[in-house]
Write a protein that holds these residues in place. Structure first.
Motif, PDB file in Angstrom:
ATOM      1  N   GLN A   1      22.894 -38.807 -41.336  1.00  0.00           N
ATOM      2  CA  GLN A   1      22.497 -39.008 -42.745  1.00  0.00           C
ATOM      3  C   GLN A   1      21.015 -39.343 -42.906  1.00  0.00           C
ATOM      4  O   GLN A   1      20.572 -39.639 -44.015  1.00  0.00           O
ATOM      5  CB  GLN A   1      23.288 -40.172 -43.347  1.00  0.00           C
ATOM      6  CG  GLN A   1      24.780 -39.974 -43.388  1.00  0.00           C
ATOM      7  CD  GLN A   1      25.504 -41.218 -43.915  1.00  0.00           C
ATOM      8  OE1 GLN A   1      24.896 -42.191 -44.340  1.00  0.00           O
ATOM      9  NE2 GLN A   1      26.820 -41.176 -43.882  1.00  0.00           N
TER      10      GLN A   1
ATOM     11  N   LYS B   1      18.388 -40.073 -51.442  1.00  0.00           N
ATOM     12  CA  LYS B   1      17.802 -41.251 -52.107  1.00  0.00           C
ATOM     13  C   LYS B   1      16.321 -41.350 -51.755  1.00  0.00           C
ATOM     14  O   LYS B   1      15.565 -42.042 -52.415  1.00  0.00           O
ATOM     15  CB  LYS B   1      18.542 -42.527 -51.739  1.00  0.00           C
ATOM     16  CG  LYS B   1      18.247 -43.089 -50.359  1.00  0.00           C
ATOM     17  CD  LYS B   1      19.182 -44.244 -50.070  1.00  0.00           C
ATOM     18  CE  LYS B   1      19.072 -44.706 -48.635  1.00  0.00           C
ATOM     19  NZ  LYS B   1      17.829 -45.414 -48.357  1.00  0.00           N
TER      20      LYS B   1
ATOM     21  N   THR C   1      16.813 -42.731 -39.818  1.00  0.00           N
ATOM     22  CA  THR C   1      15.657 -42.198 -39.097  1.00  0.00           C
ATOM     23  C   THR C   1      15.334 -42.972 -37.815  1.00  0.00           C
ATOM     24  O   THR C   1      14.807 -42.402 -36.864  1.00  0.00           O
ATOM     25  CB  THR C   1      14.446 -42.177 -40.061  1.00  0.00           C
ATOM     26  OG1 THR C   1      14.774 -41.291 -41.135  1.00  0.00           O
ATOM     27  CG2 THR C   1      13.164 -41.735 -39.397  1.00  0.00           C
TER      28      THR C   1
ATOM     29  N   TYR D   1       8.616 -46.951 -40.424  1.00  0.00           N
ATOM     30  CA  TYR D   1       9.255 -46.192 -39.337  1.00  0.00           C
ATOM     31  C   TYR D   1       8.262 -45.812 -38.240  1.00  0.00           C
ATOM     32  O   TYR D   1       8.625 -45.751 -37.060  1.00  0.00           O
ATOM     33  CB  TYR D   1       9.942 -44.932 -39.882  1.00  0.00           C
ATOM     34  CG  TYR D   1      11.400 -45.166 -40.237  1.00  0.00           C
ATOM     35  CD1 TYR D   1      12.272 -45.715 -39.303  1.00  0.00           C
ATOM     36  CD2 TYR D   1      11.901 -44.846 -41.489  1.00  0.00           C
ATOM     37  CE1 TYR D   1      13.601 -45.951 -39.612  1.00  0.00           C
ATOM     38  CE2 TYR D   1      13.235 -45.071 -41.808  1.00  0.00           C
ATOM     39  CZ  TYR D   1      14.077 -45.622 -40.864  1.00  0.00           C
ATOM     40  OH  TYR D   1      15.399 -45.850 -41.161  1.00  0.00           O
TER      41      TYR D   1
ATOM     42  N   GLN E   1      23.219 -42.314 -53.042  1.00  0.00           N
ATOM     43  CA  GLN E   1      23.732 -43.679 -53.040  1.00  0.00           C
ATOM     44  C   GLN E   1      24.378 -44.040 -54.376  1.00  0.00           C
ATOM     45  O   GLN E   1      25.126 -44.990 -54.465  1.00  0.00           O
ATOM     46  CB  GLN E   1      22.543 -44.614 -52.739  1.00  0.00           C
ATOM     47  CG  GLN E   1      22.800 -45.786 -51.856  1.00  0.00           C
ATOM     48  CD  GLN E   1      23.115 -45.474 -50.407  1.00  0.00           C
ATOM     49  OE1 GLN E   1      23.828 -44.524 -50.102  1.00  0.00           O
ATOM     50  NE2 GLN E   1      22.631 -46.295 -49.517  1.00  0.00           N
TER      51      GLN E   1
ATOM     52  N   GLY F   1      17.283 -39.803 -43.743  1.00  0.00           N
ATOM     53  CA  GLY F   1      16.545 -39.228 -44.863  1.00  0.00           C
ATOM     54  C   GLY F   1      15.042 -39.326 -44.677  1.00  0.00           C
ATOM     55  O   GLY F   1      14.297 -38.357 -44.826  1.00  0.00           O
ATOM     56  N   SER F   2      14.587 -40.532 -44.283  1.00  0.00           N
ATOM     57  CA  SER F   2      13.146 -40.830 -44.289  1.00  0.00           C
ATOM     58  C   SER F   2      12.313 -39.973 -43.343  1.00  0.00           C
ATOM     59  O   SER F   2      11.098 -39.871 -43.517  1.00  0.00           O
ATOM     60  CB  SER F   2      12.932 -42.306 -43.940  1.00  0.00           C
ATOM     61  OG  SER F   2      13.487 -43.116 -44.940  1.00  0.00           O
TER      62      SER F   2
HETATM   63  N1  PLP Z   1      22.795 -43.665 -44.885  1.00  0.00           N
HETATM   64  C1  PLP Z   1      22.914 -44.806 -45.572  1.00  0.00           C
HETATM   65  C2  PLP Z   1      24.279 -45.274 -45.975  1.00  0.00           C
HETATM   66  C3  PLP Z   1      21.770 -45.533 -45.934  1.00  0.00           C
HETATM   67  O1  PLP Z   1      21.888 -46.675 -46.632  1.00  0.00           O
HETATM   68  C4  PLP Z   1      20.495 -45.043 -45.524  1.00  0.00           C
HETATM   69  C5  PLP Z   1      19.256 -45.789 -45.835  1.00  0.00           C
HETATM   70  O2  PLP Z   1      19.174 -46.908 -46.168  1.00  0.00           O
HETATM   71  C6  PLP Z   1      20.428 -43.828 -44.828  1.00  0.00           C
HETATM   72  C7  PLP Z   1      21.599 -43.182 -44.517  1.00  0.00           C
HETATM   73  C8  PLP Z   1      19.141 -43.132 -44.466  1.00  0.00           C
HETATM   74  O3  PLP Z   1      18.277 -43.815 -43.741  1.00  0.00           O
HETATM   75  P1  PLP Z   1      16.734 -43.469 -43.624  1.00  0.00           P
HETATM   76  O4  PLP Z   1      16.174 -43.039 -44.942  1.00  0.00           O
HETATM   77  O5  PLP Z   1      16.194 -44.779 -43.257  1.00  0.00           O
HETATM   78  O6  PLP Z   1      16.619 -42.404 -42.626  1.00  0.00           O
END
Ligand code: PLP
Ligand code: MN
Length: 397
Positions: free
Chosen positions: A258, A54, A242, A269, A76, A260-261
């Motif tokens: 999981q 995402k 993250t 962050y 998502q 992503g950022s």
């Molecule tokens: N997993 C889920 C279910 C999330 O909703 C999110 C982000 O909102 C993430 C993982 C990834 O988090 P980030 O991009 O903040 O590292």
């Protein structure tokens, strides 16, 4: 790349200077270093990583992540999963609740679509009995309609609420009841638990994040013990973003991250006090902008909140060319206002001056753009390396 405006395709190989503004630009060298840091971290801690797509919504970047060692990607939305599969990504986890029968039919169709690819597997989260039953119905119907005789199975994670207060059943008995429900359906495979602690990600102090992650881990442990007591193997525990992933990796219960950022790193962050256990990531996503109007007290640039998301705060002016003393203020859809920090004496940039902004929040920023321009050799003297389409831009259903 097909269907790109000529002015974009013609940029490839040209100096960074030639990129017109406003434009979303990736420092590909920084991005690759971030990927290596995550890959090394995951290897060292014996956990899988299935980064959240995402963030980038791009099949090209998803493939780079998988090449770097990721097990697949999380998404998502059903439409995001479709874009990933169409782009050749066959291990996709929809880490969210999907309830509409029309969407579940599409999810079931994806399980058929990836079945013939080696390692192809679709996974999804659930947090209700009704959700399980609807998913099972969609899977059964897809099996009946399938041309191939191979019976496909979807991996199903029971989402538990470990403190975010969003989706998820309560840890313990409610999660076990749902796992038992999943096991009644031959087209569903209970794959484990989703335990994402969203609220912990942006707690600024490392100690607060540690406490939140410790509570989440306790809830996961309790649920795993109860599952075992019912004769159910707990499977994989997946979660982490993250802000917290080093803590989940060290927990001994999470098997998959999981986050992503980390690949782009936004201002939000970067404001977290870094946990020493966590690798240091660099900013890799920038918004190139230029000054279009100057005044005694301020300058105006051509990047407003139609080019970057402001839900997590304003972007920061990247500290190039002695411009670190500038603050960015929202000037509306198409404008940003630049003023010296704290009314200080930093010289305002001149008309036409190019600036680089670090977005406050990368995920929704990317979703505002059709393409990201990949640059190698650095933002100062580099060249345009590739144009990366935001394939799943606006994929909301
Ligand atoms: N997993 C889920 C279910 C999330 O909703 C999110 C982000 O909102 C993430 C993982 C990834 O988090 P980030 O991009 O903040 O590292
Ligand atoms: Mn986000």
């Amino acid at each position: 790349m097909s269907n790109l405006p000529a002015r974009l395709s013609e940029l490839i190989g040209k100096p960074v200077h030639d990129i017109d503004t406003p434009a979303l630009v990736i420092d590909m060298d920084a991005l690759k270093r971030n990927l290596v840091r995550m890959a090394d971290f995951a290897k060292k801690h014996h956990v899988r990583w299935r980064p959240h797509a995402k963030l980038h919504k791009s099949t090209v970047l998803a493939k780079m992540q998988i090449k770097a060692g990721a097990a697949g990607v999380c998404v998502q939305k059903t439409a995001e999963a479709e874009v990933m599969v169409a782009g050749g990504i066959y291990n996709v986890y929809i880490s969210n609740q999907v309830i509409a029968p029309a969407k579940l039919a599409r999810v079931a169709a994806l399980t058929q679509a990836v079945a013939s690819h080696s390692g192809g597997q679709i996974a999804i989260a659930v947090d209700s009995r009704e959700g399980v039953n609807r998913l099972a119905k969609a899977m059964t119907e897809a099996r009946t309609g399938a041309r191939s005789s191979a019976a496909t199975v979807i991996d199903v994670f029971v989402e538990i609420d470990v403190g975010q207060g969003r989706c998820g059943v309560q840890p313990g008995e409610p999660a076990v009841r749902l796992a038992l429900e999943i096991r009644k359906h031959p087209a569903l495979r209970f794959a484990g638990l989703q335990a994402y602690q969203g609220k912990a990600q942006h707690l600024r102090s490392a100690i607060e994040r540690r406490m939140a992650a410790a509570n989440a881990t306790k809830a996961v442990e309790l649920t795993c013990q109860l599952l075992k007591a019912h004769g159910i193997a707990p499977g994989l525990v997946t979660g982490a973003g993250t802000g917290s992933f080093a803590l989940e990796a060290a927990s001994g219960v999470y098997g998959e991250l999981q986050a992503g950022s980390f690949m782009f790193m936004d201002v939000d962050y970067a404001q977290n006090e870094r946990d020493p256990a966590q690798p240091q990531f660099e900013h890799a996503l920038f918004l190139k902008t230029q000054v279009i109007s100057t005044h005694a007290s301020h300058a105006v640039c051509d990047a407003g909140h139609k080019s970057h998301a402001i839900d997590s705060g304003m972007p920061k002016v990247h500290a190039f060319d002695n411009l670190s003393g500038l603050d960015y203020f929202n000037g509306g859809d198409e404008h940003g206002i630049l003023r010296p920090v704290d009314g200080g004496s930093t010289r305002l940039p001149a008309l036409g001056q190019l600036l680089w902004l670090i977005p406050g929040h990368c995920d929704p920023t990317v979703n505002l753009h059709d393409v990201m321009i990949g640059v190698s050799g650095g933002l100062r003297n580099g060249t345009v390396d590739r144009i990366i389409r935001v394939d799943a831009r606006g994929a909301m259903t």
